[in-house]
Design a protein around this motif. Sequence first.
Motif, mmCIF file in Angstrom:
data_model
loop_
_atom_site.group_PDB
_atom_site.id
_atom_site.type_symbol
_atom_site.label_atom_id
_atom_site.label_comp_id
_atom_site.label_asym_id
_atom_site.label_seq_id
_atom_site.Cartn_x
_atom_site.Cartn_y
_atom_site.Cartn_z
ATOM 1 N N ILE A 1 42.804 42.016 35.993
ATOM 2 C CA ILE A 1 43.369 40.691 36.288
ATOM 3 C C ILE A 1 42.609 40.124 37.496
ATOM 4 N N PHE A 2 42.428 40.905 38.497
ATOM 5 C CA PHE A 2 41.479 40.612 39.562
ATOM 6 C C PHE A 2 41.055 41.903 40.208
ATOM 7 N N PRO A 3 39.916 41.988 40.859
ATOM 8 C CA PRO A 3 38.908 40.946 41.068
ATOM 9 C C PRO A 3 38.277 40.462 39.753
ATOM 10 N N SER A 4 37.633 39.311 39.853
ATOM 11 C CA SER A 4 36.990 38.732 38.680
ATOM 12 C C SER A 4 35.863 39.647 38.187
ATOM 13 N N THR A 5 35.538 39.480 36.909
ATOM 14 C CA THR A 5 34.413 40.229 36.322
ATOM 15 C C THR A 5 33.116 39.863 37.044
ATOM 16 N N ALA A 6 33.011 38.617 37.472
ATOM 17 C CA ALA A 6 31.806 38.176 38.205
ATOM 18 C C ALA A 6 31.639 38.981 39.495
ATOM 19 N N CYS A 7 32.752 39.230 40.201
ATOM 20 C CA CYS A 7 32.675 40.012 41.445
ATOM 21 C C CYS A 7 32.260 41.451 41.147
ATOM 22 N N LEU A 8 32.797 42.015 40.055
ATOM 23 C CA LEU A 8 32.443 43.400 39.707
ATOM 24 C C LEU A 8 30.950 43.507 39.384
#
Length: 326
Positions: free
Chosen positions: A90-97
């Motif tokens: 749900i968070f962190p965003s996939t972009a952050c990962l």
Amino acid sequence: MSKQIYARIAGTGSYLPEKILTNDDLSKFVDTSDEWITSRSGIRQRHVAAEGETTSDLGYHAAVRAMEAAGVTAEELDLIIVGTTTPDLIFPSTACLIQHRLGADGCAAFDVNAACSGFIYAFTVADKFIRSGASKTVLVIGAETLTRMIDWSDRTTCVLFGDGAGAVVLKADEETGILSTHLHADGGKKELLWNPVGVSVGFKPEEHNVGVRIKMAGSEVFKYAVKAMDSVAEETLEANGIDCHDIDWLIPHQANLRIIESTAKRLDMPMDRVIVTVDKHGNTSSGSVPLALDEAVRSGRIQRGQLVLLEAFGGGFTWGSALLRY
Ligand code: COA
């Protein structure tokens, strides 16, 4: 006078999980057949993420390939946008990962959820950042593990979807690039294509008796999708003052071959100028357009200087297009 800045595709990449599920494989556990699936959708097989393999894994591999093709390092990225409706968390965003795994910590990173139009939405946002001068080098990814929210006993949906990811690196360029983007949504049709489970509604899959599953009214979605794809193509041609015959390549969202053929027919485009991957990938949602783009670029079909029309349609409903000089 300062020159117009365009967002130009500097490199593309994609990634598909290893495991392939054919129509014959599916017909062993659900009441369907290769003949039915192929004739109604054009799909022959789809890729399925391995246990423990996540959307960010797929997106990361696609991103690495796009960055290699563009000759861009992680330090050069100033923005990462991921179109996905199946984030790892749900968070962190996939972009952050993905950002952290790439070693690009520090730049902005966020996800966009527009269902199957996720990549076109993310691509559009990236274009605006570059045109405004706010960003110079942007990584845009469309990545999904849709098979994680499929009801494998529902033959009306389980035969259609697959997993995969595609990515592009966009760079600021004075010569050429994305010419226009067009986005739309119709939130009034949510129950025709949706996953009714979520955080703020209470996360109660049992209430819908479906688990965390995609629900779809296929033939109604089909009709709406055909109309939306036609109208956004028309809008794109008009906005650029061009004729459909000026377009070198059409890359539509890969959901159903019959929708793709209908769009191509309206644009008077022969199918050999339409990129089709739905037969091999199924519907990979946000992954579909960048996967098809990467395949077309790497196979040498799309050449520098050619005019390419990208189009997508998805749950929401959402739909959109992008016209670019590759
Ligand atoms: N195998 C065999 N039979 C199937 C089947 C399957 N996998 N799925 C549905 N059927 C049956 C239905 O139960 C129905 O049987 P009935 O007439 O006895 O009720 C029959 O086939 C026809 O179903 P229908 O839904 O009318 O078929 P269709 O021609 O509309 O094709 C889709 C179904 C889903 C392929 C098509 O509607 C579609 O692609 N829609 C758009 C989906 C889409 O693109 N979604 C994502 C957008 S991003």
